[in-house]
Design a protein around this motif. Structure first.
Motif, PDB file in Angstrom:
ATOM      1  N   ASP A 268       0.841  -1.185   0.000  1.00  0.00           N
ATOM      2  CA  ASP A 268       0.000   0.000   0.000  1.00  0.00           C
ATOM      3  C   ASP A 268       0.884   1.246   0.000  1.00  0.00           C
ATOM      4  O   ASP A 268       2.018   1.220   0.478  1.00  0.00           O
ATOM      5  N   THR A 269       0.339   2.330  -0.554  1.00  0.00           N
ATOM      6  CA  THR A 269       0.995   3.631  -0.454  1.00  0.00           C
ATOM      7  C   THR A 269       0.717   4.200   0.935  1.00  0.00           C
ATOM      8  O   THR A 269      -0.367   4.013   1.484  1.00  0.00           O
ATOM      9  N   LEU A 270       1.707   4.904   1.495  1.00  0.00           N
ATOM     10  CA  LEU A 270       1.627   5.341   2.888  1.00  0.00           C
ATOM     11  C   LEU A 270       1.335   6.836   3.007  1.00  0.00           C
ATOM     12  O   LEU A 270       1.788   7.640   2.183  1.00  0.00           O
ATOM     13  N   ASN A 271       0.604   7.185   4.071  1.00  0.00           N
ATOM     14  CA  ASN A 271       0.468   8.589   4.453  1.00  0.00           C
ATOM     15  C   ASN A 271       1.099   8.848   5.817  1.00  0.00           C
ATOM     16  O   ASN A 271       0.992   9.928   6.373  1.00  0.00           O
ATOM     17  N   THR A 272       1.785   7.841   6.370  1.00  0.00           N
ATOM     18  CA  THR A 272       2.442   7.990   7.664  1.00  0.00           C
ATOM     19  C   THR A 272       3.736   8.785   7.521  1.00  0.00           C
ATOM     20  O   THR A 272       4.393   8.746   6.473  1.00  0.00           O
ATOM     21  N   THR A 273       4.087   9.501   8.563  1.00  0.00           N
ATOM     22  CA  THR A 273       5.344  10.247   8.601  1.00  0.00           C
ATOM     23  C   THR A 273       5.995  10.033   9.971  1.00  0.00           C
ATOM     24  O   THR A 273       5.305   9.770  10.964  1.00  0.00           O
ATOM     25  N   GLU A 274       7.303  10.158  10.018  1.00  0.00           N
ATOM     26  CA  GLU A 274       8.025   9.956  11.277  1.00  0.00           C
ATOM     27  C   GLU A 274       9.292  10.796  11.294  1.00  0.00           C
ATOM     28  O   GLU A 274       9.749  11.284  10.249  1.00  0.00           O
ATOM     29  N   THR A 284      10.271   8.577  15.938  1.00  0.00           N
ATOM     30  CA  THR A 284       8.950   8.731  16.567  1.00  0.00           C
ATOM     31  C   THR A 284       7.935   9.121  15.498  1.00  0.00           C
ATOM     32  O   THR A 284       8.265   9.860  14.550  1.00  0.00           O
ATOM     33  N   SER A 285       6.718   8.632  15.651  1.00  0.00           N
ATOM     34  CA  SER A 285       5.648   8.987  14.712  1.00  0.00           C
ATOM     35  C   SER A 285       5.275  10.452  14.886  1.00  0.00           C
ATOM     36  O   SER A 285       5.364  11.019  15.975  1.00  0.00           O
ATOM     37  N   THR A 286       4.898  11.068  13.773  1.00  0.00           N
ATOM     38  CA  THR A 286       4.366  12.423  13.820  1.00  0.00           C
ATOM     39  C   THR A 286       3.088  12.432  12.991  1.00  0.00           C
ATOM     40  O   THR A 286       2.547  11.366  12.678  1.00  0.00           O
ATOM     41  N   GLY A 287       2.571  13.603  12.633  1.00  0.00           N
ATOM     42  CA  GLY A 287       1.256  13.690  12.010  1.00  0.00           C
ATOM     43  C   GLY A 287       1.084  12.852  10.753  1.00  0.00           C
ATOM     44  O   GLY A 287       2.048  12.551  10.044  1.00  0.00           O
ATOM     45  N   ILE A 288      -0.157  12.499  10.459  1.00  0.00           N
ATOM     46  CA  ILE A 288      -0.524  11.742   9.259  1.00  0.00           C
ATOM     47  C   ILE A 288      -0.819  12.720   8.133  1.00  0.00           C
ATOM     48  O   ILE A 288      -1.562  13.695   8.316  1.00  0.00           O
ATOM     49  N   MET A 289      -0.245  12.486   6.957  1.00  0.00           N
ATOM     50  CA  MET A 289      -0.575  13.329   5.809  1.00  0.00           C
ATOM     51  C   MET A 289      -2.034  13.125   5.406  1.00  0.00           C
ATOM     52  O   MET A 289      -2.639  12.080   5.694  1.00  0.00           O
ATOM     53  N   ASN A 290      -2.577  14.111   4.725  1.00  0.00           N
ATOM     54  CA  ASN A 290      -3.968  14.040   4.286  1.00  0.00           C
ATOM     55  C   ASN A 290      -4.137  13.129   3.074  1.00  0.00           C
ATOM     56  O   ASN A 290      -5.244  12.685   2.785  1.00  0.00           O
ATOM     57  N   GLU A 291      -3.052  12.860   2.350  1.00  0.00           N
ATOM     58  CA  GLU A 291      -3.079  11.958   1.196  1.00  0.00           C
ATOM     59  C   GLU A 291      -1.970  10.916   1.345  1.00  0.00           C
ATOM     60  O   GLU A 291      -0.899  11.207   1.892  1.00  0.00           O
ATOM     61  N   THR A 328       4.035  21.945  15.647  1.00  0.00           N
ATOM     62  CA  THR A 328       2.782  21.302  16.064  1.00  0.00           C
ATOM     63  C   THR A 328       2.725  19.830  15.679  1.00  0.00           C
ATOM     64  O   THR A 328       1.918  19.077  16.234  1.00  0.00           O
ATOM     65  N   GLY A 329       3.564  19.412  14.704  1.00  0.00           N
ATOM     66  CA  GLY A 329       3.514  18.034  14.227  1.00  0.00           C
ATOM     67  C   GLY A 329       2.282  17.736  13.402  1.00  0.00           C
ATOM     68  O   GLY A 329       1.890  16.580  13.253  1.00  0.00           O
ATOM     69  N   ILE A 330       1.669  18.781  12.835  1.00  0.00           N
ATOM     70  CA  ILE A 330       0.410  18.633  12.096  1.00  0.00           C
ATOM     71  C   ILE A 330       0.619  18.976  10.622  1.00  0.00           C
ATOM     72  O   ILE A 330       1.384  19.886  10.273  1.00  0.00           O
ATOM     73  N   TRP A 331      -0.066  18.204   9.741  1.00  0.00           N
ATOM     74  CA  TRP A 331      -0.095  18.468   8.316  1.00  0.00           C
ATOM     75  C   TRP A 331      -1.381  19.211   7.956  1.00  0.00           C
ATOM     76  O   TRP A 331      -2.470  18.794   8.344  1.00  0.00           O
ATOM     77  N   LEU A 332      -1.246  20.294   7.223  1.00  0.00           N
ATOM     78  CA  LEU A 332      -2.403  21.066   6.769  1.00  0.00           C
ATOM     79  C   LEU A 332      -2.357  21.219   5.257  1.00  0.00           C
ATOM     80  O   LEU A 332      -1.297  21.499   4.681  1.00  0.00           O
ATOM     81  N   MET A 333      -3.524  21.021   4.613  1.00  0.00           N
ATOM     82  CA  MET A 333      -3.582  21.192   3.163  1.00  0.00           C
ATOM     83  C   MET A 333      -3.362  22.655   2.807  1.00  0.00           C
ATOM     84  O   MET A 333      -3.763  23.563   3.534  1.00  0.00           O
ATOM     85  N   THR A 334      -2.669  22.886   1.695  1.00  0.00           N
ATOM     86  CA  THR A 334      -2.550  24.221   1.136  1.00  0.00           C
ATOM     87  C   THR A 334      -3.126  24.167  -0.278  1.00  0.00           C
ATOM     88  O   THR A 334      -3.687  23.149  -0.684  1.00  0.00           O
ATOM     89  N   ASN A 335      -3.026  25.252  -1.034  1.00  0.00           N
ATOM     90  CA  ASN A 335      -3.673  25.291  -2.349  1.00  0.00           C
ATOM     91  C   ASN A 335      -3.092  24.242  -3.296  1.00  0.00           C
ATOM     92  O   ASN A 335      -1.904  23.900  -3.228  1.00  0.00           O
ATOM     93  N   ASN A 336      -3.949  23.722  -4.188  1.00  0.00           N
ATOM     94  CA  ASN A 336      -3.531  22.723  -5.168  1.00  0.00           C
ATOM     95  C   ASN A 336      -2.639  23.325  -6.245  1.00  0.00           C
ATOM     96  O   ASN A 336      -2.768  24.497  -6.611  1.00  0.00           O
ATOM     97  N   MET A 337      -1.741  22.490  -6.765  1.00  0.00           N
ATOM     98  CA  MET A 337      -0.998  22.888  -7.964  1.00  0.00           C
ATOM     99  C   MET A 337      -1.971  22.983  -9.140  1.00  0.00           C
ATOM    100  O   MET A 337      -3.099  22.463  -9.092  1.00  0.00           O
ATOM    101  N   ASN A 338      -1.510  23.606 -10.204  1.00  0.00           N
ATOM    102  CA  ASN A 338      -2.354  23.749 -11.392  1.00  0.00           C
ATOM    103  C   ASN A 338      -2.388  22.480 -12.236  1.00  0.00           C
ATOM    104  O   ASN A 338      -3.267  22.327 -13.080  1.00  0.00           O
ATOM    105  N   SER A 339      -1.438  21.575 -12.007  1.00  0.00           N
ATOM    106  CA  SER A 339      -1.379  20.328 -12.779  1.00  0.00           C
ATOM    107  C   SER A 339      -1.212  19.138 -11.844  1.00  0.00           C
ATOM    108  O   SER A 339      -0.594  19.254 -10.773  1.00  0.00           O
ATOM    109  N   LEU A 340      -1.763  17.982 -12.247  1.00  0.00           N
ATOM    110  CA  LEU A 340      -1.467  16.728 -11.562  1.00  0.00           C
ATOM    111  C   LEU A 340      -0.002  16.386 -11.812  1.00  0.00           C
ATOM    112  O   LEU A 340       0.483  16.511 -12.937  1.00  0.00           O
ATOM    113  N   ARG A 341       0.726  15.929 -10.764  1.00  0.00           N
ATOM    114  CA  ARG A 341       2.155  15.654 -10.953  1.00  0.00           C
ATOM    115  C   ARG A 341       2.610  14.480 -10.097  1.00  0.00           C
ATOM    116  O   ARG A 341       2.316  14.418  -8.908  1.00  0.00           O
ATOM    117  N   ASN A 342       3.374  13.602 -10.736  1.00  0.00           N
ATOM    118  CA  ASN A 342       4.022  12.481 -10.060  1.00  0.00           C
ATOM    119  C   ASN A 342       5.400  12.323 -10.690  1.00  0.00           C
ATOM    120  O   ASN A 342       5.540  12.421 -11.911  1.00  0.00           O
TER     121      ASN A 342
END
Length: 463
Positions: A268-274, A284-291, A328-342
């Protein structure tokens, strides 16, 4: 006279070939401060032996970037690196002739050179640097093994550490590491890692050690981590990550800790961060990404926060971005890019903005680029690259420009100039490659290693 000169040049070529087996060219021309400068190698008795000569090679001030501190304004600084890693200035006059002399150099890969017009003493130059006026891409020594999914780290002494990786021939050196010496252009083995790592991360800690984390071992995700100590050339195991992962990203925070985000565990793809703490060697574990994210980027901003952009989970490619706040160890969404990117690149510019370039939207490589402004949290399109790129690298140069290199099906590089917001094509690489690594060296050159170019590569080249 012309025939004698031709014969002389042939003798010099033959001498250098016997001594070092390869040297690209003996005649060099370059522009420096708008002055044409010519360099040749010659057997004639060098005028540096004339003690009445009033000028000599001057040391450069290596702390200055574009205009180095030579004693005379008409003396542009060329990085003539001696065996003890010092730089020198050379006058931009046509009589500047580099000539072989008889001094014994401490390295067999160096040759003793005098600047015949102005130097009463000789310096030992690495032979790889006698092409100092060649601009663009040129080959340097090959790595011992072809590598893909390896990492590349510039050490405090200027050498480059390559670790892990694999190839599709069942070979490679996934637990091996080697060092590149820019002063000689040669590679040498260093101690093997304790575990195999491919598609891992390497991070340079504040004390100069290199942290290698995760990756794949026999195509299975691992959580092992270890440290490379430059002073001893040894690897030491350190605490395991909480989650096994590969294809993740790592950023060194302002407090010296290392943030690892996303990747895959093989199922699986992960949203965990440490977070890794060098003072304790623990994760140590820190906040979970939103994606959940794989193929994303991670950039430390000037405000100390971390910007993560794009990536994919399965067949879904994202244009979403989020910010990690270490306080804070927290992930917050910010504005989307103009293009999908990987599989794109992200580069923090000197003005504090982040340049995102290329990648794939799930259908093909992208030519578009955009800028993130952390003061407003917004994205703005900037001018397109000259070619679509995926699996490329991006390096911030000492000039403040960004050099993007190669990518799948692309064999050149191009510069982005933040001042003019323009892209300019630069020279053609010697190998088509993607999934390679790139590092800005202490001498201002960019080292490119490995990757895939029809097959897995062990070649390296410099820009």
């Amino acid at each position: 006279m012309a025939m004698q000169r031709t014969r002389l040049i042939f003798l010099v070529v033959f001498f250098l070939y016997v001594k070092v087996e390869k040297l690209q060219s003996l005649d060099y021309t370059c522009n420096a401060n708008d002055l044409n400068t010519g360099f040749t190698l010659s057997y004639s008795s060098h005028t540096a032996e004339d003690k009445s000569s009033s000028c000599s090679l001057q040391k450069c001030n290596s702390n200055l970037n574009n205009t180095k501190n030579c004693y005379h304004p008409s003396t542009p600084c060329f990085d003539y690196l001696s065996f003890d890693n010092q730089s020198y200035c050379a006058p931009a006059i046509q009589c500047s002739i580099l000539q072989i002399c008889n001094q014994t150099c401490t390295s067999n890969t160096s040759v003793c050179i005098v600047n015949s017009c102005c130097s009463p003493s000789s310096v030992c130059l690495p032979l790889s640097l006698t092409n100092l006026c060649i601009k663009g891409w040129f080959m340097t020594g090959n790595m011992t093994y072809a590598r893909y999914g390896h990492t590349e780290s510039v050490l405090n002494n200027g050498k480059v550490l390559i670790s892990g990786g694999y190839n599709n021939n069942g070979g490679g050196d996934p637990s091996g590491a080697e060092l590149y010496d820019p002063s000689t252009g040669n590679w040498s083995a260093t101690m093997y890692m304790h575990n195999a790592h491919s598609l891992h991360t390497s991070s340079k800690l504040n004390n100069g050690t290199i942290l290698v984390a995760g990756g794949m071992l026999n195509f299975i995700a691992t959580n092992t981590t270890e440290l490379y100590d430059l002073s001893t050339g040894t690897w030491t195991r350190t605490g395991n990550m909480i989650y096994a992962r590969y294809g993740h990203k790592a950023s060194v925070l302002n407090n010296g800790k290392v943030l690892v985000s996303g990747g895959s565990n093989g199922n699986d793809t992960l949203n965990t961060t440490e977070i890794y703490d060098p003072s304790t060697g623990m994760w140590t574990s820190t906040g979970i990404m939103n994606e959940k994210r794989y193929g994303h980027t991670s950039s430390l901003l000037n405000n100390g926060k971390v910007l993560v952009t794009g990536g994919a989970a399965g067949f879904i490619v994202f244009n979403s971005t989020e910010i990690y706040d270490p306080s804070t160890g927290i992930w917050l969404m910010t504005n989307n890019m103009n293009s999908l990117r990987n599989g794109h690149s992200a580069t923090l510019l000197n003005n504090g903005k982040v340049l995102v370039a290329g990648g794939s939207d799930g259908y093909g490589a992208l030519i578009t680029t955009e800028l993130y402004d952390s003061s407003t949290g917004t994205w703005a399109n900037t001018v397109n690259m000259n070619q679509p790129r995926y699996g490329h690298t991006a390096s911030l140069l000492t000039s403040g420009k960004v050099l993007v290199v190669a990518g799948q099906g692309v064999i050149n590089g191009e510069f982005y100039d933040p001042q003019t917001e323009t892209w300019t094509i630069t020279g053609t690489l010697n190998n088509n490659r993607y999934g390679h690594t790139a590092s800005l060296l202490h001498n201002g050159k960019v080292l490119i290693t490995g990757g895939i170019g029809g097959y897995y590569l062990n070649s390296a080249e410099l820009y």
